[in-house]
Write an enzyme that holds these catalytic residues in place. Sequence first.
Site, PDB file in Angstrom:
ATOM      1  N   GLY A  68      41.582 -41.164 -29.072  1.00 53.58           N
ATOM      2  CA  GLY A  68      41.638 -42.539 -29.563  1.00 53.58           C
ATOM      3  C   GLY A  68      42.120 -42.547 -31.015  1.00 53.58           C
ATOM      4  O   GLY A  68      43.287 -42.341 -31.269  1.00 53.58           O
ATOM      5  N   SER A 135      44.338 -34.884 -28.783  1.00 57.98           N
ATOM      6  CA  SER A 135      44.899 -36.050 -29.436  1.00 57.98           C
ATOM      7  C   SER A 135      44.079 -36.344 -30.697  1.00 57.98           C
ATOM      8  O   SER A 135      43.931 -35.465 -31.549  1.00 57.98           O
ATOM      9  CB  SER A 135      44.931 -37.220 -28.448  1.00 57.98           C
ATOM     10  N   TRP A 136      43.530 -37.560 -30.854  1.00 58.60           N
ATOM     11  CA  TRP A 136      42.629 -37.801 -31.985  1.00 58.60           C
ATOM     12  C   TRP A 136      41.463 -36.811 -31.963  1.00 58.60           C
ATOM     13  O   TRP A 136      40.972 -36.404 -33.031  1.00 58.60           O
ATOM     14  CB  TRP A 136      42.102 -39.231 -31.966  1.00 58.60           C
ATOM     15  N   ASP A 291      55.497 -34.546 -24.875  1.00 57.12           N
ATOM     16  CA  ASP A 291      54.460 -35.433 -25.393  1.00 57.12           C
ATOM     17  C   ASP A 291      55.117 -36.418 -26.356  1.00 57.12           C
ATOM     18  O   ASP A 291      55.603 -36.034 -27.420  1.00 57.12           O
ATOM     19  CB  ASP A 291      53.389 -34.597 -26.105  1.00 57.12           C
ATOM     20  N   HIS A 319      51.635 -36.109 -22.694  1.00 55.65           N
ATOM     21  CA  HIS A 319      50.482 -36.097 -23.593  1.00 55.65           C
ATOM     22  C   HIS A 319      49.142 -35.940 -22.876  1.00 55.65           C
ATOM     23  O   HIS A 319      48.221 -35.334 -23.406  1.00 55.65           O
ATOM     24  CB  HIS A 319      50.464 -37.417 -24.391  1.00 55.65           C
TER      25      HIS A 319
END
Length: 340
Positions: A68, A135-136, A291, A319
């Site tokens: 996120g 990711s985050w 990605d 991704h």
Amino acid sequence: MINLSGVIKRCFCYSSSYLKMASGTLRELYPAVEAFDTGYLKVSDLHEIYYEQSGKKDGKPVIYLHGGPGGGISENDRRYFDPNVYRTVLMDQRGAGKSKPAAELKDNTTWDLVRDIEKLREHLKIEKWVVFGGSWGSTLSLVYAETHPDRVKALVLRGIFMLRRSELLWYYQEGANHIFPDTWEQFEEPIPEVERFDMMSAYHRRLTGTDPEVQLKCAQRWSAWEMATSRLIVDHDLLKRAETDAWALQFARIEVHYFVHGGFLKSETQILDNLDKIRHIPCTIVQGRYDVVCPARTAWALHKKWPETELRIISDAGHSAKEVGIVSALVEATDKYKAL
């Protein structure tokens, strides 16, 4: 001739078909498992974070840090870890998932989350753990490790994101829109043309504004942009998630709050500048070649500055952690660190 051997000696590129040929089969997620413990931990006067534990009660601790920010956890996230070995800890970060209050932005920064992870570790009486994030979640994993290197046994990272301005502009201003022009039109539609020179700020004004209808529309468009671009082949079931009002508001409000503030990092190179603090920690990076959300250039930049890492580039993946080649590589990575 330039000698890159010191940089690329631990960088491997695989396609899903190659992984299948090399191992006889692609690794799949472990079978579904129920949580043996769930609860809430009050981390401030305002925030309570939801957490759960699954797998082996006296097993080797690992914490899963979701993406996120604002994405929240799911039952599937337990399945990257061998339940006969790992004591798997999942937590919803501030404002996300089941954490309370939902979508809250006050007292919600990277450094608050780092403190929350430590409070949860202490609450669960865990000395050290493997840290897993994509990711985050990779951003938060790296920042946490650099802040508390003595608490991290190993890192498993996917889809590297370091919150540099160039990464944000690529995805939310000028870059990814060249690959997904049709989806981008839907993303920019709620924003008047005069404001489109700075899409993140324009969305931030609306997602933190007082009109609930505008908030919801922008939350759904923001979320749909990411869901539509996350996989190599668009997953229409994933797109339906953006239509869920509560989740879309959490995801979009928290993401844009972090992004317009540069992730609350001291500088955009903070993660790279502090790698000496974690250079000794074993780390596997799994990166989709295609990605679009967190392009491979960022993973490559991290690997060049930290060549001790193992970088696995999956040649036929985007991704999402759900891409079959990425799933296989992540499960192999968590298996690799079972002995720690």
